[in-house]
Design a protein around this motif. Structure first.
Motif, PDB file in Angstrom:
ATOM      1  N   ILE A 103      28.098  -4.559   1.579  1.00  0.00           N
ATOM      2  CA  ILE A 103      27.606  -3.725   2.673  1.00  0.00           C
ATOM      3  C   ILE A 103      26.819  -2.566   2.075  1.00  0.00           C
ATOM      4  O   ILE A 103      27.240  -1.942   1.092  1.00  0.00           O
ATOM      5  N   ILE A 104      25.641  -2.329   2.633  1.00  0.00           N
ATOM      6  CA  ILE A 104      24.805  -1.205   2.209  1.00  0.00           C
ATOM      7  C   ILE A 104      25.134  -0.005   3.090  1.00  0.00           C
ATOM      8  O   ILE A 104      25.214  -0.125   4.319  1.00  0.00           O
ATOM      9  N   ILE A 105      25.324   1.144   2.454  1.00  0.00           N
ATOM     10  CA  ILE A 105      25.533   2.387   3.203  1.00  0.00           C
ATOM     11  C   ILE A 105      24.328   3.280   2.987  1.00  0.00           C
ATOM     12  O   ILE A 105      23.969   3.597   1.842  1.00  0.00           O
ATOM     13  N   SER A 106      23.690   3.675   4.069  1.00  0.00           N
ATOM     14  CA  SER A 106      22.620   4.660   4.026  1.00  0.00           C
ATOM     15  C   SER A 106      23.229   6.037   4.260  1.00  0.00           C
ATOM     16  O   SER A 106      23.809   6.290   5.303  1.00  0.00           O
ATOM     17  N   PHE A 107      23.083   6.925   3.281  1.00  0.00           N
ATOM     18  CA  PHE A 107      23.676   8.257   3.381  1.00  0.00           C
ATOM     19  C   PHE A 107      22.585   9.278   3.085  1.00  0.00           C
ATOM     20  O   PHE A 107      22.292   9.590   1.941  1.00  0.00           O
ATOM     21  N   GLY A 108      21.924   9.749   4.148  1.00  0.00           N
ATOM     22  CA  GLY A 108      20.818  10.682   3.976  1.00  0.00           C
ATOM     23  C   GLY A 108      20.010  10.818   5.253  1.00  0.00           C
ATOM     24  O   GLY A 108      20.465  10.471   6.338  1.00  0.00           O
TER      25      GLY A 108
ATOM     26  N   SER B   9      17.844  -5.645   5.777  1.00  0.00           N
ATOM     27  CA  SER B   9      17.300  -6.690   6.647  1.00  0.00           C
ATOM     28  C   SER B   9      16.648  -7.826   5.866  1.00  0.00           C
ATOM     29  O   SER B   9      16.475  -8.933   6.392  1.00  0.00           O
ATOM     30  N   THR B  10      16.307  -7.593   4.604  1.00  0.00           N
ATOM     31  CA  THR B  10      15.533  -8.573   3.834  1.00  0.00           C
ATOM     32  C   THR B  10      16.278  -9.130   2.626  1.00  0.00           C
ATOM     33  O   THR B  10      15.957 -10.239   2.170  1.00  0.00           O
ATOM     34  N   TYR B  11      17.222  -8.398   2.073  1.00  0.00           N
ATOM     35  CA  TYR B  11      17.945  -8.885   0.897  1.00  0.00           C
ATOM     36  C   TYR B  11      18.852 -10.051   1.307  1.00  0.00           C
ATOM     37  O   TYR B  11      19.665  -9.938   2.226  1.00  0.00           O
ATOM     38  N   LEU B  12      18.673 -11.182   0.644  1.00  0.00           N
ATOM     39  CA  LEU B  12      19.419 -12.403   0.964  1.00  0.00           C
ATOM     40  C   LEU B  12      19.326 -12.756   2.453  1.00  0.00           C
ATOM     41  O   LEU B  12      20.270 -13.237   3.058  1.00  0.00           O
ATOM     42  N   ARG B  13      18.155 -12.475   3.023  1.00  0.00           N
ATOM     43  CA  ARG B  13      17.871 -12.710   4.442  1.00  0.00           C
ATOM     44  C   ARG B  13      18.753 -11.889   5.390  1.00  0.00           C
ATOM     45  O   ARG B  13      18.872 -12.198   6.573  1.00  0.00           O
ATOM     46  N   GLY B  14      19.359 -10.842   4.861  1.00  0.00           N
ATOM     47  CA  GLY B  14      20.090  -9.935   5.725  1.00  0.00           C
ATOM     48  C   GLY B  14      21.535  -9.722   5.339  1.00  0.00           C
ATOM     49  O   GLY B  14      22.316 -10.667   5.282  1.00  0.00           O
ATOM     50  N   VAL B  15      21.876  -8.454   5.041  1.00  0.00           N
ATOM     51  CA  VAL B  15      23.272  -8.076   4.811  1.00  0.00           C
ATOM     52  C   VAL B  15      23.598  -6.916   5.752  1.00  0.00           C
ATOM     53  O   VAL B  15      22.707  -6.245   6.272  1.00  0.00           O
ATOM     54  N   ASP B  16      24.878  -6.687   5.978  1.00  0.00           N
ATOM     55  CA  ASP B  16      25.284  -5.595   6.864  1.00  0.00           C
ATOM     56  C   ASP B  16      25.022  -4.238   6.217  1.00  0.00           C
ATOM     57  O   ASP B  16      25.052  -4.086   4.991  1.00  0.00           O
ATOM     58  N   TYR B  17      24.767  -3.243   7.071  1.00  0.00           N
ATOM     59  CA  TYR B  17      24.657  -1.877   6.573  1.00  0.00           C
ATOM     60  C   TYR B  17      25.171  -0.914   7.629  1.00  0.00           C
ATOM     61  O   TYR B  17      25.275  -1.262   8.810  1.00  0.00           O
ATOM     62  N   ILE B  18      25.538   0.276   7.170  1.00  0.00           N
ATOM     63  CA  ILE B  18      25.900   1.332   8.108  1.00  0.00           C
ATOM     64  C   ILE B  18      25.058   2.563   7.813  1.00  0.00           C
ATOM     65  O   ILE B  18      24.578   2.755   6.693  1.00  0.00           O
ATOM     66  N   GLN B  19      24.890   3.379   8.835  1.00  0.00           N
ATOM     67  CA  GLN B  19      24.109   4.602   8.723  1.00  0.00           C
ATOM     68  C   GLN B  19      25.032   5.817   8.769  1.00  0.00           C
ATOM     69  O   GLN B  19      25.898   5.917   9.634  1.00  0.00           O
ATOM     70  N   ILE B  20      24.825   6.734   7.822  1.00  0.00           N
ATOM     71  CA  ILE B  20      25.433   8.065   7.899  1.00  0.00           C
ATOM     72  C   ILE B  20      24.281   9.066   7.792  1.00  0.00           C
ATOM     73  O   ILE B  20      23.926   9.525   6.697  1.00  0.00           O
ATOM     74  N   PRO B  21      23.628   9.386   8.915  1.00  0.00           N
ATOM     75  CA  PRO B  21      22.475  10.288   8.870  1.00  0.00           C
ATOM     76  C   PRO B  21      22.904  11.729   8.629  1.00  0.00           C
ATOM     77  O   PRO B  21      23.900  12.190   9.190  1.00  0.00           O
ATOM     78  N   THR B  22      22.136  12.441   7.806  1.00  0.00           N
ATOM     79  CA  THR B  22      22.540  13.786   7.396  1.00  0.00           C
ATOM     80  C   THR B  22      21.616  14.886   7.884  1.00  0.00           C
ATOM     81  O   THR B  22      21.878  16.063   7.652  1.00  0.00           O
ATOM     82  N   THR B  23      20.500  14.535   8.524  1.00  0.00           N
ATOM     83  CA  THR B  23      19.600  15.547   9.084  1.00  0.00           C
ATOM     84  C   THR B  23      19.632  15.464  10.605  1.00  0.00           C
ATOM     85  O   THR B  23      19.961  14.415  11.177  1.00  0.00           O
ATOM     86  N   LEU B  24      19.266  16.552  11.256  1.00  0.00           N
ATOM     87  CA  LEU B  24      19.237  16.543  12.723  1.00  0.00           C
ATOM     88  C   LEU B  24      18.239  15.511  13.225  1.00  0.00           C
ATOM     89  O   LEU B  24      18.510  14.780  14.183  1.00  0.00           O
ATOM     90  N   LEU B  25      17.093  15.418  12.562  1.00  0.00           N
ATOM     91  CA  LEU B  25      16.078  14.451  12.973  1.00  0.00           C
ATOM     92  C   LEU B  25      16.605  13.024  12.893  1.00  0.00           C
ATOM     93  O   LEU B  25      16.429  12.224  13.820  1.00  0.00           O
ATOM     94  N   SER B  26      17.264  12.692  11.801  1.00  0.00           N
ATOM     95  CA  SER B  26      17.770  11.321  11.675  1.00  0.00           C
ATOM     96  C   SER B  26      18.962  11.072  12.595  1.00  0.00           C
ATOM     97  O   SER B  26      19.154   9.958  13.081  1.00  0.00           O
TER      98      SER B  26
END
Length: 348
Positions: free
Chosen positions: A84-89, A102-119
């Motif tokens: 699982i890919i974690i996006s932290f930023g 979305s593209t590695y090995l035709r798709g793996v799961d990921y979660i988002q931990i957004p750290t800016t107000l915009l994101s």
């Protein structure tokens, strides 16, 4: 897809991962966030094998070269479809992480931990992922929704004023396009936002996410109503890319775009001057409007011609038509666009 909004969510993140993953974690983080939070999140992820990839902050990292480097790292540490890919930023990290997922090995799961107000209020919601290409914003990408998004408002307290401004612009956008009462709430609580008032921050984040989710749920592939989320982005992306993503960050450019696009709306009679002045008053306090010279106007207009919303040679705009309402137009004369960007009207 789960979206969790609150304060100090690291325990919830750990619990979610314990219940939903089988193997490794690949954490993508930028250098700025790493300084504040890398050690903390690694403590919470101590039960897992975690590989860390650190990005240089900024739009310049949102490129295919960085994506290829991440692919190489994923292969080198033997990540498979159970990783699982974690996006932290912020938004750049989220867009790259989602595109890679979305593209590695035709798709793996990921979660988002957004750290800016915009994101937190925008880019982490809705499944748009991608990279810039040849100086053009988000030219390569896909729609790929995260397994979960954890929006922790406590993370906002490490942001500087400029980062908060970028997010506030996006929050105000939701009021202009969808909910006039929310617009009034936001600009009447601007000082509280900049002072990191927990109650106000949680209110504006929850409301923004609710509005975006409501729109995206009707149009996941950006073919219809979702396009209204691009208010300010036609001119904003043109400004942002003209300066090679260095003079203005994304949020600042979109604030300028909303100012100029609202002026176009007034000029063609879609909104009255009183409402335009209301929009101008609040947005111009966030970012100073600019009187662009001829070279800048031509360059911005050229970049706008590559906007993804365009229909053949027609530049597509989202323009205010009433308080809390916008519509889509593709018949705006280029002379009016040039007049708007030349900005002689700004200080009259």
């Amino acid at each position: 897809m789960d979206i969790v909004i609150g304060k100090n969510l690291f325990d919830e993140i750990r619990k979610f991962l314990s219940e939903n993953i089988e193997e490794d974690i690949f954490l993508i983080i930028d250098e700025n966030v790493s300084k504040y939070y890398l050690n903390k999140i690694l403590q919470y992820l101590s039960d897992f094998k975690v590989n860390v990839y650190t990005l240089t902050p900024g739009e310049e990292s949102k490129s295919l070269d960085i994506v290829k480097d991440i692919y190489s790292e994923l292969i080198e540490v033997n990540c498979d479809r159970n990783t699982i890919i974690i996006s932290f930023g912020g938004g750049v990290v989220g867009d790259i992480s989602g595109f890679v997922a979305s593209t590695y090995l035709r798709g793996v799961d990921y979660i988002q931990i957004p750290t800016t107000l915009l994101s937190q209020v925008d880019s982490s919601i809705g499944g748009k992922v991608g990279v810039d290409f040849k100086g053009y914003k988000n030219m390569i990408g896909s729609f790929y929704f995260p397994l979960a998004t954890f929006i922790d408002i406590e993370l906002l307290k490490s942001l500087d004023t400029r980062d908060i401004t970028s997010g506030v612009g996006e929050v105000l956008k939701y009021g202009i396009i969808y909910d006039y009462d929310f617009l009034k709430y936001v600009y009447s609580n601007i000082d509280s936002i900049y002072n990191f008032d927990d109650e106000v921050l949680e209110t504006i984040v929850k409301k923004s996410v609710s509005i975006k989710n409501r729109i995206v749920s009707q149009d996941k592939r950006d073919k219809g109503i979702r396009k209204i989320l691009n208010f300010g982005h036609t001119i904003g992306h043109g400004i942002e890319s003209f300066y090679d993503f260095k003079r203005y960050n994304h949020g600042e450019a979109v604030i300028l775009g909303m100012i100029y696009e609202s002026f176009i709306s007034k000029e063609i009679g879609l909104i009255e001057e009183e409402y335009f002045n209301e929009i101008f008053s609040v947005l111009s306090k966030l970012v100073d409007p600019v009187i662009f010279n001829i070279k800048e106007v031509d360059g911005i207009l050229k970049n706008m011609s590559y906007d993804k919303k365009n229909k053949k040679d027609k530049i597509v705009f989202v323009l205010p038509t009433d308080r809390g309402e916008v519509q889509i137009f593709d018949n705006i004369e280029k002379d009016l666009i040039k007049k708007t960007l030349s900005g002689d009207w700004i200080w009259k």
